[in-house]
Each structure stands twice: as C-alpha cells, then as structure tokens.
Design a protein around this motif. Structure first.
Motif, PDB file in Angstrom:
ATOM      1  N   CYS A  48     -37.326 -12.925  10.803  1.00  0.00           N
ATOM      2  CA  CYS A  48     -38.101 -11.859  11.472  1.00  0.00           C
ATOM      3  C   CYS A  48     -38.483 -12.050  12.678  1.00  0.00           C
ATOM      4  O   CYS A  48     -39.124 -13.176  12.791  1.00  0.00           O
ATOM      5  CB  CYS A  48     -39.152 -11.208  10.468  1.00  0.00           C
ATOM      6  N   CYS A  63     -44.593  -9.413  10.488  1.00  0.00           N
ATOM      7  CA  CYS A  63     -43.518  -8.281  10.363  1.00  0.00           C
ATOM      8  C   CYS A  63     -43.725  -7.411   9.007  1.00  0.00           C
ATOM      9  O   CYS A  63     -43.987  -8.182   8.095  1.00  0.00           O
ATOM     10  CB  CYS A  63     -42.238  -8.884  10.190  1.00  0.00           C
ATOM     11  N   HIS A  93     -41.735  -5.418   7.713  1.00  0.00           N
ATOM     12  CA  HIS A  93     -40.453  -5.171   6.964  1.00  0.00           C
ATOM     13  C   HIS A  93     -40.227  -3.869   6.830  1.00  0.00           C
ATOM     14  O   HIS A  93     -39.586  -3.479   5.792  1.00  0.00           O
ATOM     15  CB  HIS A  93     -40.150  -5.979   5.454  1.00  0.00           C
ATOM     16  N   CYS A 148     -36.680  -6.921  12.723  1.00  0.00           N
ATOM     17  CA  CYS A 148     -36.853  -7.156  11.556  1.00  0.00           C
ATOM     18  C   CYS A 148     -35.432  -7.695  10.766  1.00  0.00           C
ATOM     19  O   CYS A 148     -34.620  -6.978  10.790  1.00  0.00           O
ATOM     20  CB  CYS A 148     -37.513  -6.106  10.536  1.00  0.00           C
TER      21      CYS A 148
HETATM   22 ZN   LIG Z   1     -39.286  -8.196   8.696  1.00  0.00          ZN
END
Ligand SMILES: [Zn+2]
Ligand SMILES: Nc1nc2c(ncn2[C@@H]2O[C@H](COP(=O)(O)OP(=O)(O)OP(=O)(O)O)[C@@H](O)[C@H]2O)c(=O)[nH]1
Ligand SMILES: [Mg+2]
Length: 331
Positions: A254, A259, A261, A267
């Motif tokens: 990422c 991140c 997600h 991502c």
């Molecule tokens: Zn991510």
C-alpha cells in the motif's frame, strides 16, 4: 421386542439403554448389507438375550441427524441422531476462533437443528460483555451464553435448554470443556477431563468416542470428542494462516503505511480485490482473524498487567517482612 437407545457405538458392538439399564448389543446380519449401522442417539428395536446382551433388529426412523464430511475419504458420516439441540462450546482462551464458530453454526443450520453458543472459561476473561457482543454479531439469532464449567457460573442456563425427553449434543474443539460441562450437568464425574497445553490452549483429545448420557432431569446429553476425529478443522486453521500472510504481504505494498484499505488511493488491497487476486471472502476472513487476535492480545495484556501487580505486591510484602525482621533482631 423392545425399543432402546444407542448410547455408544463401537466397531463391532453397541451399548444400548433399554428398560432402565445398559446392555451390550450386536447387529443383525442385514446391517452389514446396507451399511447403515446404528449411530449414537438412534432408537433401535432389539431382542434381549441373557446376561444383559441383545441383538439389534432395526433402527427406528431418525428425527434428525448431524452429518459431516470425513476428512480423508470425503464420505458422509453421521455424528449423532435424534438431536434437538446442538451446543457449540468454545473456550474463551486460545480456543476462541470466530471462523470456526461460523462453521459450527453452518453445520447446525444444515442439519436443521436448533443451536446455542456456549462460551466457556468465562473465569479467564475480564470483559465478558465485549466478547459476547462480538460473538452475538456472528451468531445472529442463535443465543450466546458465557459460562464457567469449573466454577459452575451460569451453567443452569444450559440445563434449561435441555428439557426432559429432549437430546442435546456438545460440539467443539478438544479442550473447550465439553466433558467438564457434561460432568456438571450429570452432577457426577463420569467423563475424564484433562488439562490443555499451556502454550496454545489445545486439548489432548481426552474424550475418544461419542457417548449419550441421561441427565438427572430426564433430558439426554451427548458428549463428543474434540473435532480432530471429524477432520476439517486443522486444515482450515492452516488456511487461516495463509490468508493472514497473504493480506499482510499485500498491505506492505500500500502507498501509505497508515492505509485504511478502504478508499485510500494506492491501496494494494483494494487493487487486489478488484483484480481478483484477493477474494472478498479472504478479505473478510482476514478482518475477522484480526479482531480475534486483537481480542486475544488484549486479554493476554490484561493478564500480564495483573500478574505484574501481584508480583509487585509480593515484593512489597517481602520487603516489609524483611524490614520488620531486621528491626526486631536489631531491637
Ligand atoms: Zn491499503
Ligand atoms: N479455567 C477454566 N478451565 C476450564 C473450564 N472448563 C474446562 N476447563 C479445563 O479445560 C480442560 C479441558 O477440559 P475438558 O472438559 O477435558 O475438554 P473437552 O472439550 O472435553 O476436550 P476433549 O475431550 O479432548 O474433546 C481441563 O483442564 C478443564 O479443567 C472453565 O470454565 N474454566
Ligand atoms: Mg472431553
């Protein structure tokens, strides 16, 4: 001819409860032709012989069956027959595993048998409410109870689910406490119970065969061996490891280290789900695993803190005792 109920099924003989006592039985030759042998919980018509022996003539129609696919041969096996309630037992120690719980819930659903979830070893956990809420989210309409089989805390709630004449079966991993619960409900130490392995909370496969007991109130209870005998679980447990590794490896790609997600640009997980490299199912499994691990870590941290407190207290007491002794011997 009498009707009895199978309490234990062995390779070549059965224990049958009939007219208030247990007899040893074999089966008529016909069974060997059909291959549909009696199962624990089955009602059978039998002919009594001398010396508490009997021959089973036929199996009465089954009201319900719990079926499972065998681990190696893929053959369908019947775990128990004529069951009204599946009690899914999960320990609130290292046994805690929401994915596994889901598989048990699915088994109950497929069998069209009512179920309850019993979270055992409540005595080991500080914040039971939090765990119950989390489990309830997975269990849906299935009731969830936290109990302690060693202290007896909340166990009466289980007996209330097994009214006279009904049959319940205990399912769960080895070491979850099924036999400890059985003994408590029987108000007698009939089943052998053994300590689990310290490092991973795994049981030692103490119970080796299914057995049906008559409870003091006239209900029936079947204790079963931990799941290894039924296969499936160990294999999927290692799948979980693989999923966990797959996602953590992906997450390292990422763009941002924090991140979420979810919608973040760059991502790697969102991209992997989009490309099909990571299935949604794997992603959801990972999230569930993560919640479980956080739960176990928090619990261990709380326990560690408590131990540290106790240790500090002991040291303080010892120092105080030493100081007194010195004062006494000096004075
Ligand atoms: Zn991510
Ligand atoms: N702290 C705590 N320990 C428990 C509780 N219930 C059971 N145990 C312990 O867990 C261990 C395993 O219990 P068993 O009843 O043998 O587990 P089981 O599910 O029958 O295991 P298998 O027969 O191997 O399938 C024993 O050491 C029990 O004393 C509980 O409520 N709290
Ligand atoms: Mg047992």
């Amino acid at each position: 001819m009498l009707v009895g109920r199978i309490t234990e099924a062995h390779r070549s003989h059965y224990t049958v409860f009939v007219s208030g006592e247990e007899v040893l039985a074999t089966v008529r030759g016909l069974f060997h032709e059909t291959g549909d042998f009696p199962k624990v919980g089955d009602y059978v018509t039998l002919e009594l012989l001398a010396d508490k022996k009997a021959v089973i003539e036929r199996v009465e129609p089954r009201r319900s069956v719990i079926k499972r696919r065998g681990a190696e041969d893929d053959e369908v096996q019947i775990i128990a027959a004529n069951v009204d309630l599946i009690i899914i037992v999960m320990g609130l120690d290292g046994d805690f595993n929401l994915s596994r719980l889901e598989r048990y819930l699915l088994l109950a659903k497929q069998s069209e048998i009512a179920s309850i979830v019993v979270l055992n070893k409540k005595d080991l956990v500080e914040d039971v409410e939090v765990v119950c809420t989390e489990v309830a989210a997975v269990a849906g309409a299935v009731p969830v109870y936290a109990v302690s089989a060693t202290t007896g805390d909340n166990l009466t709630v289980i007996s209330e689910h097994i009214p006279p004449g009904t049959t319940a079966v205990l399912l769960g991993s080895s070491g979850a406490g099924k036999s400890t619960i059985t003994n408590w409900l029987l108000q007698e130490n009939r089943q052998v119970v053994r300590t689990i392995r310290k490092n991973d909370s795994k049981g030692r496969h103490t119970t080796t065969s299914r057995q049906l007991f008559t409870l003091p109130n006239g209900g029936y209870l079947i204790d079963t061996p931990g799941m290894r005998e039924l296969g499936v679980l160990d294999q999927s447990d290692s799948n979980e490891e693989a999923v966990f590794k797959k996602v953590t490896d992906l997450a390292m790609r990422c763009r941002f280290s924090d991140c979420d997600h979810d919608k973040s640009a760059g991502c790697a997980i969102v991209a992997a789900v989009a490309s099909g490299e990571l299935s949604l199912r794997e992603w959801h499994n990972y999230q569930k695993l993560l919640r479980e691990r956080v739960f176990v870590e928090q619990r261990d941290a709380t326990a560690a803190l408590r131990h540290a407190d106790e240790h500090a207290e002991r040291v303080a007491k010892r120092n105080e005792a030493l100081r007194r002794r010195r004062l006494n011997s000096g004075g």
